[in-house]
Design an enzyme around this catalytic site. Structure first.
Site, PDB file in Angstrom:
ATOM      1  CG  HIS A 304      36.549  19.157  87.068  1.00  0.00           C
ATOM      2  ND1 HIS A 304      36.891  20.153  86.178  1.00  0.00           N
ATOM      3  CD2 HIS A 304      35.730  18.309  86.379  1.00  0.00           C
ATOM      4  CE1 HIS A 304      36.318  19.921  85.007  1.00  0.00           C
ATOM      5  NE2 HIS A 304      35.598  18.808  85.109  1.00  0.00           N
ATOM      6  CE  LYS A 336      33.778  22.891  86.180  1.00  0.00           C
ATOM      7  NZ  LYS A 336      35.072  22.778  86.884  1.00  0.00           N
ATOM      8  CG  HIS A 341      31.409  22.345  83.334  1.00  0.00           C
ATOM      9  ND1 HIS A 341      32.556  22.883  82.794  1.00  0.00           N
ATOM     10  CD2 HIS A 341      31.682  21.016  83.519  1.00  0.00           C
ATOM     11  CE1 HIS A 341      33.472  21.943  82.656  1.00  0.00           C
ATOM     12  NE2 HIS A 341      32.961  20.803  83.094  1.00  0.00           N
ATOM     13  CG  PHE A 400      33.541  14.551  78.540  1.00  0.00           C
ATOM     14  CD1 PHE A 400      33.303  14.120  79.828  1.00  0.00           C
ATOM     15  CD2 PHE A 400      32.465  15.044  77.806  1.00  0.00           C
ATOM     16  CE1 PHE A 400      32.036  14.160  80.388  1.00  0.00           C
ATOM     17  CE2 PHE A 400      31.191  15.096  78.352  1.00  0.00           C
ATOM     18  CZ  PHE A 400      30.975  14.660  79.640  1.00  0.00           C
TER      19      PHE A 400
END
Length: 413
Positions: A304, A336, A341, A400
């Site tokens: 990630h 990324k 992102h 999130f």
């Protein structure tokens, strides 16, 4: 129920690195970032000065456009990536597959935020009568899946995932399950986002989660000692998921097979990951168990890797906790560092990078990692791509709200 095997036969992508698969992959292999100066709006007064913006994009390059096709950029990106993916797969709807047997599943974190901002401004200035009649349909998140379905006449399962930064990965995983259950033969699955707007960027600035480094060459530096936040990206990626038997029947070129999909919730905090990444550990465990592989058979992890203080440290802890000693042997990278992102599109484009790694035997690098955080001490393939035969790989997406999603792919056996 005997589940069907699911393979990937087509890819399409729109991003700051380029507007097609080959351009984006060549840039990734050569460590060319799509991050530049933030130009989408006047950023004076904003702490963020860099972004990975889509350039030279026109929806008319991908479909015939008229007034009834007015839509937010996030839906436009979804259509463009899907059109390219269908072409890449060599699919002719109505010939290779009945329209009712091809579906769409797209993810987005934020949806039509640019249209929302424009509509609110119109409302303030002229009241509700000044609003565009289709203001609602330009904002709502399901319009990515809906517009792709309409543009391509895909009449099967149609769905939308909204799970923050894990949205694109979940869309791919859920689309896989549709085919496994026999509810469709082919699914167009992916993620899309167009949130480089005053509100989209400003909200992350207010949160303190975005990089204030003004130098686009180094503003995004996952796992770095001096990382200071994410860099916003935008775009979309679409994958053509297809039953193995369908792909064989029409002689399709196969990128790889999706063999594991794990999801788990932290149930901890709306922004901070759980201690030690325990939710991510469980998602990795679920995905690997589904795959039937051993830990040591995972040859690459697309992390990630957001370049935020807590994510990179916690994800590293999670990889160590799950893979134990093998964590120090498996190559890991954060793409990324080149795409920024892409929020709801991140998991989809990273699934694409993972598949291309398996197909080509080239691992994309993590850029700007010249001074690693001592707490981030794994093999992040710093600086330059690496040639290495990869049979199976994992892609992590952590959102999130405590959403943890993991996909596992392998070369077709």
């Amino acid at each position: 129920m005997l589940l069907k095997r699911v393979v990937v036969t087509g890819v399409g992508v729109i991003s700051g690195m380029g507007n097609n698969k080959d351009t984006v992959w060549d840039a990734a292999v050569n460590g060319i970032s799509g991050i530049g100066e933030l130009t989408r709006f006047d950023s004076a007064g904003y702490s963020a000065k860099t972004a990975s913006e889509v350039k030279d994009f026109q929806l008319s390059d991908y479909m015939r456009v008229n007034k009834r096709h007015r839509m937010d950029r996030f839906a436009q990106y979804a259509i463009a990536s899907s059109v390219m993916a269908v072409e890449d797969a060599g699919i002719r709807i109505g010939e290779h597959v009945e329209a009712e047997r091809i579906g769409v599943w797209f993810g987005t974190a934020i949806g039509g935020i640019e249209s929302f901002e424009e509509s609110f401004k119109s409302l303030q200035e002229g009241g509700y009568k000044s609003l565009y009649p289709f203001a609602t349909t330009m904002v709502i998140s399901n319009m990515a899946s809906s517009q792709v379905s309409i543009a391509l006449q895909a009449k099967g399962v149609n769905n939308c995932t909204v799970l923050s930064c894990a949205s694109g990965a979940n869309a791919v995983g859920d689309a896989m399950r549709v085919i496994q259950r026999g509810e469709a033969d082919i699914m167009i699955a992916g993620g899309t986002e167009a949130s480089i707007t005053p509100l989209g960027v400003g909200a992350f600035c207010a949160m303190g989660a975005i990089s204030s480094n003004p130098d686009p060459k180094v503003s995004c530096r996952p796992f770095h000692r001096k990382r200071d936040g994410l860099v916003m990206g935008e775009g979309a990626a679409a994958l053509i998921l297809e039953s193995f038997e369908s792909a064989l029947k029409r002689g399709a070129d196969i990128y790889g097979e999706i063999i594991g999909y794990g999801t788990a919730a932290d149930a901890y905090h709306i922004t901070s990951p759980a201690s030690g990444g325990e939710g991510a550990v469980r998602a990795m465990a679920i995905a690997l168990e589904q795959s039937g592989l051993e830990k040591e058979e995972i040859g690459y992890i697309n992390a990630h890797g957001t370049s935020t203080l807590y994510n990179d440290k916690t994800e590293t802890e999670a990889i160590k906790a799950f893979f134990r000693d093998y964590a120090y042997q498996v190559p890991i990278s954060s793409t990324k560092s080149m795409t920024g992102h892409m929020m709801g599109a991140a998991g989809a484009i990273e699934a694409m990078f993972t598949l291309m790694t398996i197909k080509t035997g080239i691992i994309p690098p993590t850029l700007n990692l010249d001074d690693p955080d001592p707490d981030c001490d794994l093999d992040y393939v710093p600086g330059k791509a690496r040639r290495q035969r990869i049979r199976a790989a994992m892609s992590n997406s952590l959102g999130f709200g405590g959403h943890n999603t993991v996909l596992v792919f392998q070369s077709v056996q």
